[in-house]
Scaffold this motif. Structure first.
Motif: not given
Ligand code: GDP
Length: 620
Positions: A18-19, A184
């Protein structure tokens, strides 16, 4: 404006899918300023660095409320093209997408956490990817910022290890990664621009990789020509085979092969709207007009003579199953590839995999969502490309999405033998050429009676002649066929093939066969060629009913006299065929013969006119 490109993003929960989507939307300018402010403010309220995944929250809310999500709402622009993100939150949805063809993605982005690497769910998603037909797979090794000493050799090592594991897992299921990029999502490294924090990575950022993934239609232009015929219609004297170009390019003058029949002809014109075309490429709808009267039918596959598709009756498929009832050996299903729709018997269930565990399903496990490898045998030949996507239906209901895996082409080892005796020599010996007189008409119209009498008359006059009752084929060559529409049509095809051989051998071949469908007779004409002459044996429905009743009484004197029972009792002449009287016989080329009821009639075709009298005598 070019067509939208479709991207599917997937990965283990929490690896940052999602991020990454939110970040892509932001970095490509797809988020309005107010939305960005909202995201920054709500992240700050929660004491977080900006959470780009919040960009998708509006969609999540809709999903939670079970409101239908218009997936086309998640899109961004790169260069002149719009990129639509196909949302596939879970594996059920994924399979449903595969079923409906919504998974026809141009590219897939697989998100893998740099620290956690390839995990179980990643493997499952990789397996699902292998079931879809995605042209470009890009792996985004995410959270590269979290790898300690990112700039140093340790960052590079960690990336190389995760990239290697992802590549191996993909290759294990036959998928190759187009590119692997360290990103990232949180900070934006290598998303829309190269990051100075990863000096050891010299490839392009994610947006460039996406932009260079040629949309399916563009890459399809370089593949062999394939047009699945959607419909065949008449425009005046012209027969037009309409369909959409799936791949390759068609041009006027091209020599095409029509599969499965294998007939060839040149393209004389390409009918299109608003004006005719000189050529057409992927995604374009055209109406193909041939320079010769070849038989084309819905479901046929048009290809260039030089690169035809395999024509098969036996194949293996991999099928994602959606029904509670699993596939059974021996059952007959429908196999649909585009407009081609044939019946197929399951000859073997070769294996089953549960995509959640990547293992064989446990005993008694639910079958919905299982993936089966099946061996199928189709009733009639079908033209299919390897890896072509199909649907499988049971009693009219779609039960699986399938991929054609192993094909066993027909005739791969067959070579046509050239005769040392030609048609002219045969005709000279016999005193006449071979031909096919195809007697069509209602059951009990008198087709066989006429055929047998003409056969005797011609024989007595020294002609080489043979009368073949199409229904008699049922006891031998066609005894594997049922009386479904498909079985009847296949019987007619076989009769036509036999008639062609007899005519080639120089014989005047008299076929008597109800053959009510104009399409079946047109196909017979296509198989036999110029030697084919259609004769419609005309007798009123009442006369035929009378003859049928008399015939039934002869066979079973106690038989109920009501019409429906009689119709059911009729051999090939079921009710359907009674009603399906050929209303428009081919008048120009065929004679018209009056049967059962009597009276004289004329026919044409033996090189001179002939007249049949109601006593059955033939005068030439
Ligand atoms: P999804 O379940 O794959 O959609 O994951 P999310 O996008 O919700 O991210 C899960 C967690 O990983 C969240 O707390 C984000 O802030 C963290 N996160 C996502 N991308 C990055 C990144 O590039 N670097 C870091 N350090 N954390 C990240």
């Amino acid at each position: 404006m070019s067509r939208d490109a479709r991207i599917v993003v997937l990965g283990h929960v929490d690896h940052g899918k999602s991020t990454l989507i939110g970040r892509l939307l932001h970095d490509t300018g797809a988020l309005p300023p107010a939305r960005i402010e909202e995201i920054v403010a709500s992240s700050r309220r929660r004491g977080l660095a900006t959470e780009w995944s919040f960009a998708l929250d509006a969609l999540q809310d809709e999903r939670d409320q079970a409101v239908t999500i218009d997936t086309t709402r998640v899109w961004f622009r790169l260069g002149g093209r719009r990129y639509v993100i196909i949302d596939a939150p879970g594996h059920e949805e994924f399979l449903a997408n595969a079923m409906t063809g919504a998974s026809d993605a141009d590219a897939a982005v697989l998100v893998v956490d740099a620290e956690r690497g390839v995990e179980d769910q990643t493997r499952r998603h990789i397996y699902l990817l292998s079931l879809l037909d995605v042209a470009h797979v890009i792996v985004a090794v995410n959270k590269i910022d979290a790898v300690s000493e990112i700039r140093s050799g340790r960052g590079r090592e960690r990336f190389a290890a995760v990239a290697g594991a992802a590549r191996a897992a993909l290759e294990a299921v036959g998928v190759s990664a187009h590119a692997i990029v360290p990103v990232s999502a949180r900070d934006g490294d290598n998303v829309a621009s190269r990051s100075p924090r990863t000096p050891w990575y010299d490839g392009p950022p994610l947006t460039e990789l996406l932009a260079s993934a040629a949309p399916r239609r563009e890459s399809a232009a370089h593949e062999p020509l394939r047009i699945r015929v959607q419909d065949v219609y008449r425009r005046g004297d012209e027969r037009v085979a309409a369909g959409t170009v799936r791949s390759g390019r068609i041009r006027i003058g091209d020599e095409l092969r029509i599969s499965p029949s294998g007939k060839t002809a040149r393209v004389a014109a390409l009918r299109a709207w608003p004006r005719d075309a000189a050529s057409a490429g992927p995604g374009e709808a055209v109406g193909v007009v041939f320079d010769a009267p070849v038989y084309v039918d819905r479901g046929d596959l048009l290809a260039h003579e030089a690169s035809p598709p395999p024509v098969v009756r036996s194949l293996h498929v991999r099928a994602c199953w959606f029904d509670r009832d699993p596939p059974h050996v021996g059952e007959t299903l429908r196999l649909r590839a585009g407009t081609a729709d044939v019946s197929a018997r399951v000859t073997d269930v070769l294996g089953a995999t549960d995509p959640r565990t990547l293992e064989a399903p446990e005993h008694g496990a639910a079958t919905r969502g299982m993936v089966y490898a099946l061996a199928l045998q189709t009733t009639v030949p079908v033209a299919l490309d390897e890896d072509e996507r199909c649907a499988i239906a049971r009693r009219g209901v779609p039960v699986a999405a399938a991929h054609a895996l192993t094909l066993h082409p027909l005739g791969a080892n067959l070579f046509a033998v050239s005769h040392l005796v030609n048609a002219t020599a045969r005709a000279a010996r016999n005193g006449h050429a071979g031909l096919v007189l195809w007697l069509t008409g209602l059951p009990a119209a008198g087709k066989t009676t006429i055929a047998m009498r003409v056969e005797r008359e011609l024989f007595q006059r020294g002609y080489q002649v043979y009368a073949l009752d199409g229904d008699a084929m049922r006891t031998g060559l066609s005894n594997d066929l049922d009386f479904s529409a498909e079985g009847r049509s296949e019987n007619i095809r076989r009769v036509a093939e036999v008639a062609k051989l007899l005519a080639d051998a120089g014989t005047i071949t008299l076929i008597s066969l109800v053959s009510p469908a104009a399409a079946d007779r047109a196909r017979a004409r296509g198989i036999v060629g110029a030697a084919f002459h259609e004769v419609y044996v005309d007798a009123s429905l009442a006369t035929c009913e009378g003859s049928l009743q008399a015939r039934a009484r002869r066979r079973d004197p106690g038989l109920h006299r009501n019409r429906r029972a009689l119709r059911r009792s009729g051999r090939a002449g079921s009710g359907a065929e009674h009603r399906a009287q050929p209303r428009r016989p081919h008048r120009r080329r065929c004679g018209r013969v009056r049967g059962a009821g009597g009276a004289a009639a004329r026919g044409a075709g033996v090189g001179r006119r002939f007249v049949l009298t109601d006593s059955g005598g033939a005068i030439f």
